[in-house]
Write a protein that holds these residues in place. Sequence first.
Motif, short mmCIF file in Angstrom:
data_model
loop_
_atom_site.label_atom_id
_atom_site.label_comp_id
_atom_site.label_asym_id
_atom_site.label_seq_id
_atom_site.Cartn_x
_atom_site.Cartn_y
_atom_site.Cartn_z
N LEU A 271 36.36 9.90 15.06
CA LEU A 271 35.19 9.13 14.63
C LEU A 271 34.79 8.13 15.71
CD1 LEU A 271 36.21 8.37 10.92
CD2 LEU A 271 34.68 10.18 11.74
N ILE A 272 33.51 7.88 15.82
CA ILE A 272 33.01 6.93 16.82
C ILE A 272 33.57 5.53 16.57
CG2 ILE A 272 30.94 5.83 17.73
CD1 ILE A 272 29.42 8.38 17.16
N ASN A 273 33.67 5.15 15.30
CA ASN A 273 34.19 3.82 14.95
C ASN A 273 35.65 3.89 14.52
OD1 ASN A 273 33.65 5.25 12.61
ND2 ASN A 273 33.13 3.41 11.42
N GLY A 274 36.38 4.86 15.03
CA GLY A 274 37.77 5.05 14.62
C GLY A 274 38.66 3.86 14.92
N GLU A 275 38.49 3.29 16.09
CA GLU A 275 39.34 2.14 16.45
C GLU A 275 39.08 0.97 15.52
OE1 GLU A 275 40.52 -0.57 20.36
OE2 GLU A 275 38.96 0.98 20.49
N GLN A 276 37.83 0.70 15.18
CA GLN A 276 37.50 -0.39 14.27
C GLN A 276 38.09 -0.15 12.88
OE1 GLN A 276 35.31 1.12 16.25
NE2 GLN A 276 34.76 -0.51 17.70
N LEU A 277 38.06 1.11 12.42
CA LEU A 277 38.65 1.42 11.11
C LEU A 277 40.15 1.19 11.11
CD1 LEU A 277 36.73 4.71 10.17
CD2 LEU A 277 36.46 2.45 9.12
#
Length: 477
Positions: free
Chosen positions: A389-395
């Motif tokens: 996911l593009i926002n995987g690190e934030q999740l």
Amino acid sequence: MKAMKHILFFALIYTNVVFSQDDGSQSESGTNKLFETKEQMMASVNIGKSPMNFMQKDFRVGNFTNIAYNSQWAMVSFGYGDIKFTNPDLSVDTVRLKEIAVGGSFPIKKLAIGHRIYDMNGYLILPILSGQIGVLNLREQKSYSAKISPTLSFQFPFVGIDLKMHTNFYFKNQIPGLKNFSFTPEISLKFDGLYNLLDAEKDFIGHVEGTITSRHTGYSTESKREGNYIITTTYKNEWTEVTPYSFDRYATLIGPMVAIGPYYTFQNKPYAGTTKLFGLAYHLRLGLLSSDIMVDAGKIGFGDQLKEESTFQNPNSKNFVGLDKEKFRNIGSYSTQRAQVRLGIDIYEIFMSRYGAAAAVSNEEGKFTRFIGGLGFGYANVGAPKYNLINGEQLSDADFDANSNLLSVSANHPKFASNGAFTSLYFSFEAGAIRITFEANRYFRAQLANTKSISVGYMFPYNRIKKKMFIINSFKN
């Protein structure tokens, strides 16, 4: 005895070469006889693709993959592909359709074109007729199958290509969209187990006889009425059973083998990122034992969460805990370079050892077909995580920060992974030069990558290849 045969054979070759000037007809006859050889693949693995036209058009998703193993005339195969499936609530899922089948493969040698020597020289075009029966499974639904498959096999050194036309019949069909009758073409890549190059020979190991004593325990109950009560009595029964056995043990032997070859490791599961590794291995096979030195590079998938997290209350994270397969919102992969050593043993020979030394293959010999189980230990360089996911690190950051009990270790967040040791528990099926391995890997400092994978490899027995090349060149010259 086998060593003496090789010595006599090489002596015969030397005699033909040295005295060819004195008796030209003898040399020419020997050369013609060798180069008229039609040695087909005696054991092989096929990886094939076919359109899913055995399904109705509205149900098809992509192609069908079929993996088949042939040993002489016997054949077993496993196939899989995805289809559209409508649930009771009218939602549509993509579901895996699987097929397991067994049967026979019968080459028509009289129609063979070309010449093939020691599995490593020349080519052969060979018509084959095969048939199988099997079962297809789609969740709880299933169907029985029967197929007849005319095949044209193009066999080259080490590899080949098969063109098949399956005539499919399906019975007691419970699978929606499956046709009762269809024609399905298939093209497959064929890997040779090198039965002829390895001088595989079925040998008598020994005669075994004796008895097996087994102890059994059983329980029985008896109920009877006494006044207003029902009395139930339980009886324990113990007995001993003695079963006699008497059989001759045979095995297809090739002797010790050293080899080098490539391998490919992969896995693609919904609960972890994609694993894809390319490597090179050095193999030693001696008697019951197996050892490998392996290096590879690529990427290993990691999951969202382990079955057991590492917390302040439970700080001793267990490296052998696997992934929670029900949680796969945020997954990805690490780039990696690995090196490892593996040691294994032939599991079937352990089973046969119960019958005594007469049933055991000697330590100086090696078998063509092996079922190996073992352990590996190595070291992995692990790169920064790459999320699907593009926002995987934030999740991942949000999930980690939301639980103050979590420790800053690789079991709880992909970013805490680092270089370190890893172990593998593996099981391999080997047919000569072909190797298929199922493995469970555990990384001490990248625990979210504790996944299972499959690897396929090919072993080039370079000493045997060198000897056979010497024979071929001797006849040519």
